[in-house]
Design a protein around this motif. Sequence first.
Motif, PDB file in Angstrom:
ATOM      1  N   TYR A  37       0.740  -1.481  -0.184  1.00 37.16           N
ATOM      2  CA  TYR A  37       0.084   0.219   0.052  1.00 37.16           C
ATOM      3  C   TYR A  37       0.891   1.191  -0.142  1.00 37.16           C
TER       4      TYR A  37
ATOM      5  N   GLN B 181      -4.214  -1.425   9.731  1.00 39.50           N
ATOM      6  CA  GLN B 181      -3.453  -1.010  11.091  1.00 39.50           C
ATOM      7  C   GLN B 181      -4.599  -1.038  12.288  1.00 39.50           C
TER       8      GLN B 181
ATOM      9  N   HIS C 265      -5.251   8.371  11.145  1.00 39.10           N
ATOM     10  CA  HIS C 265      -4.363   9.420  10.632  1.00 39.10           C
ATOM     11  C   HIS C 265      -4.750   9.201   9.092  1.00 39.10           C
ATOM     12  N   ASN C 266      -4.872   7.786   8.616  1.00 36.38           N
ATOM     13  CA  ASN C 266      -4.860   7.731   7.261  1.00 36.38           C
ATOM     14  C   ASN C 266      -6.668   7.644   6.617  1.00 36.38           C
TER      15      ASN C 266
ATOM     16  N   TYR D 160      -5.577   4.299   1.068  1.00 38.46           N
ATOM     17  CA  TYR D 160      -5.777   4.784   2.675  1.00 38.46           C
ATOM     18  C   TYR D 160      -6.478   3.932   3.664  1.00 38.46           C
TER      19      TYR D 160
ATOM     20  N   MET E 106      -5.085   0.585   4.279  1.00 35.74           N
ATOM     21  CA  MET E 106      -4.228   0.725   5.308  1.00 35.74           C
ATOM     22  C   MET E 106      -4.537   0.780   6.571  1.00 35.74           C
ATOM     23  N   ALA E 107      -5.764   1.747   6.807  1.00 34.66           N
ATOM     24  CA  ALA E 107      -6.575   1.894   8.243  1.00 34.66           C
ATOM     25  C   ALA E 107      -7.018   0.591   8.557  1.00 34.66           C
TER      26      ALA E 107
ATOM     27  N   GLN F 252      -6.997  11.278   6.199  1.00 31.96           N
ATOM     28  CA  GLN F 252      -6.728  11.667   4.734  1.00 31.96           C
ATOM     29  C   GLN F 252      -7.791  11.619   3.725  1.00 31.96           C
TER      30      GLN F 252
ATOM     31  N   THR G 296      -6.210   6.496  -4.740  1.00 32.83           N
ATOM     32  CA  THR G 296      -5.417   6.575  -3.503  1.00 32.83           C
ATOM     33  C   THR G 296      -6.493   6.659  -2.230  1.00 32.83           C
TER      34      THR G 296
ATOM     35  N   THR H 267      -2.349   5.565  13.790  1.00 34.96           N
ATOM     36  CA  THR H 267      -1.841   5.706  12.202  1.00 34.96           C
ATOM     37  C   THR H 267      -3.443   5.448  11.557  1.00 34.96           C
TER      38      THR H 267
END
Length: 365
Positions: free
Chosen positions: A195, A233, A244-245, A226, A229-230, A248, A222, A241
């Motif tokens: 990612y 995580q 945060h993603n 994101y 990824m979240a 975005q 994108t 994090t």
Amino acid sequence: MESTSIPEPANGAETAPEALSIPLTPPEHCTKVTEDGGVLKHTVTEGTGDLPILHGRCLVHFIGRCLPSGEVFMSSKEDSQAQEPYLVVAGRDSSSRETGLNLAVATMRQGEKALVYIMDPKYGYGEKGSFSFPSVPPACQLVYEVEMLTWEPPEERADRRSMLYEERLEAAERRRKEGNDLFAAGKYTEALAKYAMALSYCDEDFMLQLQGPHLDKAEDVTNPVYLNMAAVQIKIGDYATAAHNATQVLMRDPKHLKALFRRGKARAAMGRTEEALQDFTQAATIDPSDREIQKELRALKQLQKKEQKAGAKLFKGALGPPPNPKPANASEISGADGSSSTSRSAAAGGSSRSHSSREAVAEAG
């Protein structure tokens, strides 16, 4: 069913041309290339081998016609003297037109011949059409006769700065799909690396140069990265994090339902109940029927009540127990008549030493 006859080139003066009948309306049992039915495919001749990989470079011959007239607007065999096939990128959806053809070719094998129907103009030349080459009327439905000749994997340039806009988006999309496969296999660290690599093709400098439809297409690539990824995580407990993603995505689209959900989950796991409640409340406003959102919202409201009770108890304990009333001195105890014992003593026995013994006995009793 309407059809048009397409004459094939004659091999000699004495040979009559062979006519091929093309249905101008989709035959029954067409395959949906897109979920919304905007692109349909009818296989005429089966192909062999593997399907092209995402963004593979495919060589095809095709004839494109406008519907319902059947008028040809493009032909690979007639538009060049050498009758060179066209290069089509399998699955490319970042271009502003002909995305339906790209998506359909991604479902074809070598040697396959098919009719591809563009029922929704957004997969063709859009509401405005094309007034240069090729000439296509506004909001026009299309049909393509397509023959898949061969395909090869996409090539990537070593220097990303020299890559075209479409090439960068496609490279990012491939990395995202590879990351999804790793995520599904439980390989979370490897998925995060893929990612991150996907986002490197759409870095901040690249995104700042984009606007309008080009920016929209890039964010379509994108944003899922994101959010994926979240999701990873949250799985591994990296909640800060993950939040945060998700943020975005929300910076670009404040009402993105999945981003609100994942940021809310991450904030709740960090103990930031009030902020998590804000995310899930907003998500519930956008989609009141989503059961998962309602479930999370109920759980957070119950947790909030517990936290408030625990906080009130803790606050009360921090002040300590209320002080006990100070015991009154015997000399300060008031009598039933409101006068103090001291004054009563003075009245009963302290006025003079000449009081009678009877009065003294009465005082003692």
